[in-house]
Design a protein around this motif. Structure first.
Motif, mmCIF file in Angstrom:
data_model
loop_
_atom_site.group_PDB
_atom_site.id
_atom_site.type_symbol
_atom_site.label_atom_id
_atom_site.label_comp_id
_atom_site.label_asym_id
_atom_site.label_seq_id
_atom_site.Cartn_x
_atom_site.Cartn_y
_atom_site.Cartn_z
ATOM 1 N N GLN A 152 -1.565 6.552 7.141
ATOM 2 C CA GLN A 152 -1.537 7.370 6.003
ATOM 3 C C GLN A 152 -0.747 6.454 4.715
ATOM 4 O OE1 GLN A 152 0.934 11.005 7.191
ATOM 5 N NE2 GLN A 152 -0.903 12.273 7.605
ATOM 6 N N TRP A 153 0.108 5.639 4.967
ATOM 7 C CA TRP A 153 0.836 4.586 4.230
ATOM 8 C C TRP A 153 -0.312 3.764 3.901
ATOM 9 C CZ3 TRP A 153 1.213 -0.250 3.982
ATOM 10 C CH2 TRP A 153 2.190 -0.924 2.864
ATOM 11 N N LYS A 154 -1.007 3.247 4.508
ATOM 12 C CA LYS A 154 -2.175 2.121 4.295
ATOM 13 C C LYS A 154 -3.285 2.911 3.525
ATOM 14 C CE LYS A 154 -2.663 0.893 8.723
ATOM 15 N NZ LYS A 154 -3.147 0.018 9.817
ATOM 16 N N ALA A 155 -3.518 4.374 3.689
ATOM 17 C CA ALA A 155 -4.347 4.911 2.847
ATOM 18 C C ALA A 155 -4.060 5.136 1.265
ATOM 19 C CB ALA A 155 -4.646 6.358 3.421
ATOM 20 N N MET A 156 -2.662 5.359 1.483
ATOM 21 C CA MET A 156 -1.983 5.393 -0.014
ATOM 22 C C MET A 156 -2.136 3.807 -0.946
ATOM 23 S SD MET A 156 2.097 6.327 -0.938
ATOM 24 C CE MET A 156 2.492 4.592 -0.536
ATOM 25 N N TRP A 157 -1.655 2.895 0.138
ATOM 26 C CA TRP A 157 -1.541 1.803 -0.420
ATOM 27 C C TRP A 157 -2.863 1.403 -1.092
ATOM 28 C CZ3 TRP A 157 2.264 -1.456 -1.913
ATOM 29 C CH2 TRP A 157 1.886 -2.844 -2.086
ATOM 30 N N GLU A 158 -4.014 1.638 -0.502
ATOM 31 C CA GLU A 158 -5.591 1.139 -0.716
ATOM 32 C C GLU A 158 -6.004 2.145 -2.000
ATOM 33 O OE1 GLU A 158 -7.150 -1.289 -0.060
ATOM 34 O OE2 GLU A 158 -5.792 -1.904 1.438
ATOM 35 N N SER A 159 -5.343 3.515 -2.034
ATOM 36 C CA SER A 159 -5.829 4.097 -3.399
ATOM 37 C C SER A 159 -4.997 3.697 -4.421
ATOM 38 C CB SER A 159 -5.154 5.647 -2.968
ATOM 39 O OG SER A 159 -5.950 6.349 -2.107
ATOM 40 N N SER A 160 -3.665 3.195 -4.374
ATOM 41 C CA SER A 160 -3.036 2.306 -5.381
ATOM 42 C C SER A 160 -3.698 1.311 -5.803
ATOM 43 C CB SER A 160 -1.856 2.129 -5.005
ATOM 44 O OG SER A 160 -0.859 3.287 -4.616
ATOM 45 N N ARG A 161 -4.381 0.578 -4.911
ATOM 46 C CA ARG A 161 -5.080 -0.675 -5.471
ATOM 47 C C ARG A 161 -6.511 -0.278 -6.168
ATOM 48 N NH1 ARG A 161 -5.531 -5.305 -2.491
ATOM 49 N NH2 ARG A 161 -4.689 -4.192 -0.368
ATOM 50 N N VAL A 162 -7.127 0.855 -5.775
ATOM 51 C CA VAL A 162 -8.147 1.225 -6.566
ATOM 52 C C VAL A 162 -7.758 1.433 -7.969
ATOM 53 C CG1 VAL A 162 -9.982 2.988 -6.806
ATOM 54 C CG2 VAL A 162 -9.626 1.922 -4.654
ATOM 55 N N PHE A 163 -6.512 2.269 -8.087
ATOM 56 C CA PHE A 163 -6.134 2.594 -9.395
ATOM 57 C C PHE A 163 -5.599 1.642 -10.160
ATOM 58 C CE2 PHE A 163 -2.233 3.883 -11.778
ATOM 59 C CZ PHE A 163 -2.798 4.689 -13.047
ATOM 60 N N SER A 164 -5.053 0.493 -9.612
ATOM 61 C CA SER A 164 -4.694 -0.617 -10.192
ATOM 62 C C SER A 164 -5.641 -1.404 -10.857
ATOM 63 C CB SER A 164 -3.550 -1.552 -9.333
ATOM 64 O OG SER A 164 -2.969 -2.625 -10.098
ATOM 65 N N GLU A 165 -6.692 -1.633 -10.141
ATOM 66 C CA GLU A 165 -7.804 -2.680 -10.418
ATOM 67 C C GLU A 165 -8.907 -1.958 -11.361
ATOM 68 O OE1 GLU A 165 -7.940 -5.339 -6.121
ATOM 69 O OE2 GLU A 165 -9.218 -3.770 -6.660
ATOM 70 N N GLN A 166 -8.905 -0.662 -11.182
ATOM 71 C CA GLN A 166 -9.875 0.057 -12.113
ATOM 72 C C GLN A 166 -9.221 0.649 -13.352
ATOM 73 O OE1 GLN A 166 -12.456 2.655 -9.645
ATOM 74 N NE2 GLN A 166 -12.744 1.031 -8.334
ATOM 75 N N GLN A 167 -8.058 1.030 -13.369
ATOM 76 C CA GLN A 167 -7.484 1.896 -14.493
ATOM 77 C C GLN A 167 -6.273 1.215 -15.009
ATOM 78 O OE1 GLN A 167 -8.758 4.691 -15.774
ATOM 79 N NE2 GLN A 167 -10.319 4.756 -14.364
#
Length: 292
Positions: A152-167
């Protein structure tokens, strides 16, 4: 009374002599040896029941279909239309080839090699998961929240990656830790300790162990889904087998039996994988019925 018995005996003897004459010879000669009709005519006598004769003159549904097929083929020949006949034969040949290719694909997908491969992938994934767990325990201090580094933590980390790189920080490598940048989760300024921790998190995610674990899990899911989605038969396969049965009934029956057994094999493997169990020795063996 005696006269009646003698008269009946005389009639029976007369009928028997008539049956033993050559009256039936021309008919019997046209009946293929070994057939039910041949056996009947070879043993016919005055006691033979009409129902027995009628039984061998009736065609079964399968024989009716075959007769219709032969009559149609004869009509095409008599119509002197070779182009039409060639086209029909080409279509039938194409269907048989497609059937053979389908059977080969199914047999390959359900082979012992493929079955062993999916269970090996699951086993290796479990081993690598334990290795990743030990790496998390070494990488992350006890002071961090429980579950840090988990799925679950890794899923959160990858979601943060998407937000950082796209927004938040498009065009910049995640995590962004340069001066003036903020944490994409809490949106607070990053101090030295926070920068170090974010980099440590990313190193863990991109480690060889985690990368191999992701690859193993993807491979296992792909192999498991292949068993779950495999179609051992289709409507087209069924129709082709019906056509094949008209001229090669025994071969068609072998194919039907093999398809049924291979479907049981597929369902057994798929169920065991879904339930995360081991495969028992009584798993149906692979049935080979490829058209050669």
């Amino acid at each position: 009374m005696r006269q009646n018995l003698q008269g009946g005996s005389t009639r029976l003897e007369s009928e028997q002599r008539a049956l033993n004459t050559n009256t039936l010879a021309p008919i019997v000669a046209q009946i293929p040896a070994g057939t039910a009709a041949a056996r009947l005519t070879g043993n016919i006598n005055s006691l033979t029941k009409p129902e027995a004769v009628q039984a061998v003159t009736r065609l079964s549904p399968e024989e009716e279909r075959r007769l219709g097929f032969l009559e149609k083929a004869l009509q095409d020949l008599q119509a002197n239309n070779p182009d039409k006949l060639i086209a029909q034969l080409n279509i039938r040949a194409s269907r048989v080839r497609a059937l053979g290719e389908h059977l080969s694909r199914v047999e390959s997908a359900l082979s012992d090699v493929e079955v062993a491969a999916v269970f090996d992938a699951r086993k290796e994934g479990r081993r690598k998961s334990e290795e990743a767990k030990r790496l998390r325990e070494v990488t992350f201090p006890q002071s961090l929240l429980s579950g840090t580094g988990g799925e679950q933590w890794k899923a959160m980390w990858e979601s943060s990656r998407v937000f950082s790189e796209q927004q938040a920080y498009p065009g910049k490598v995640f995590p962004v830790t340069e001066d003036g940048s903020k944490c994409v989760l809490c949106q607070q300024d990053l101090d030295h300790a926070a920068v170090h921790r974010l980099r440590q998190f990313e190193e863990f995610i991109t480690s060889t162990t985690e990368r191999e674990l992701r690859q193993l899990r993807e491979d296992f899911v792909r192999r498991r889904n292949a068993f779950a989605s495999l179609k051992t038969t289709t409507e087209a396969v069924g129709e082709t087998i019906k056509e094949l049965r008209l001229e090669h009934d025994s071969k068609a029956e072998i194919i039907n039996t093999a398809i049924a057994q291979n479907e049981k094999r597929r369902a057994t493997v798929a169920a065991v994988l879904t339930e995360d169990k081991d495969l028992d020795e009584d798993c149906p063996p692979l049935a080979l019925a490829s058209i050669t």
